[in-house]
Write an enzyme that holds these catalytic residues in place. Structure first.
Site, short mmCIF file in Angstrom:
data_model
loop_
_atom_site.label_atom_id
_atom_site.label_comp_id
_atom_site.label_asym_id
_atom_site.label_seq_id
_atom_site.Cartn_x
_atom_site.Cartn_y
_atom_site.Cartn_z
N VAL A 11 74.13 28.85 -67.13
CA VAL A 11 75.01 29.06 -66.46
C VAL A 11 76.33 29.01 -67.12
CG1 VAL A 11 76.33 29.10 -63.76
CG2 VAL A 11 74.03 29.55 -64.00
N THR B 24 77.14 28.08 -71.56
CA THR B 24 76.06 28.11 -70.55
C THR B 24 75.96 26.77 -70.02
OG1 THR B 24 74.68 28.26 -71.23
CG2 THR B 24 75.50 30.24 -70.42
N ASP B 25 75.80 25.98 -69.31
CA ASP B 25 75.12 24.51 -68.62
C ASP B 25 73.83 24.24 -68.84
OD1 ASP B 25 74.15 25.83 -66.63
OD2 ASP B 25 75.62 25.09 -65.34
N MET B 26 73.38 22.93 -68.94
CA MET B 26 72.10 23.52 -68.64
C MET B 26 70.72 24.61 -67.89
SD MET B 26 71.39 18.85 -68.90
CE MET B 26 69.40 19.48 -68.66
N MET B 27 71.68 24.53 -66.87
CA MET B 27 70.74 26.25 -65.77
C MET B 27 70.27 27.30 -66.30
SD MET B 27 71.82 24.77 -62.51
CE MET B 27 73.08 24.73 -62.34
#
Length: 138
Positions: A20, A15-18
């Site tokens: 997602v 995932t990314d920082m969010m």
């Protein structure tokens, strides 16, 4: 038609920082579904490679409808709708419960270790004939 279901637990690294899931990770999950579907039918990808056959992706597509998130438990539904001859096409649905997140497909071609197109091994062709008996080849 052959359908397989594979469970995947979304890892933080995917995932990314969010939180997602990065779009490219869905392709890796397609691979999970593809190898699982073949294995369930008695075709182990490692055995194909040991016999000198490779199945590279020659076409891929994905439609992203909703994001998968960190810590989701997702299901990759893999479908082989038509008996393959020289190419094999698989369709995918990535779901979180009943919610459809991504649809996609991959197309593969058999090649040898020199990268030359070849016919599928006899054992693969025989198994596909057995599974799709009475249905036209795709």
């Amino acid at each position: 038609m052959i359908v397989s279901r594979s469970q995947v637990h979304v890892r933080y690294a995917e995932t990314d920082m969010m939180g997602v899931v990065y779009h490219g990770n869905y392709l890796a999950w397609f691979e999970v579904g593809r190898t699982q579907l073949l294995k369930e039918q008695g075709i182990v990808y490692r055995d194909l490679e040991a016999q000198g056959y490779l199945l590279p992706v020659i076409e891929v597509g994905a439609k992203y409808l909703r994001p998968a998130l960190y810590d989701d438990e997702i299901t990759v539904v893999t479908t082989l709708a038509e008996r393959p001859l020289l190419r094999i096409r698989l369709d995918y649905e990535v779901k979180r419960g009943d919610e459809l997140l991504v649809t996609g497909f991959t197309v593969h071609s058999f090649i040898n270790r020199q990268g030359e197109p070849v016919r599928p091994p006899a054992v693969f062709a025989a198994r596909m004939r057995e599974l799709f008996a009475g249905k036209p080849a795709g």
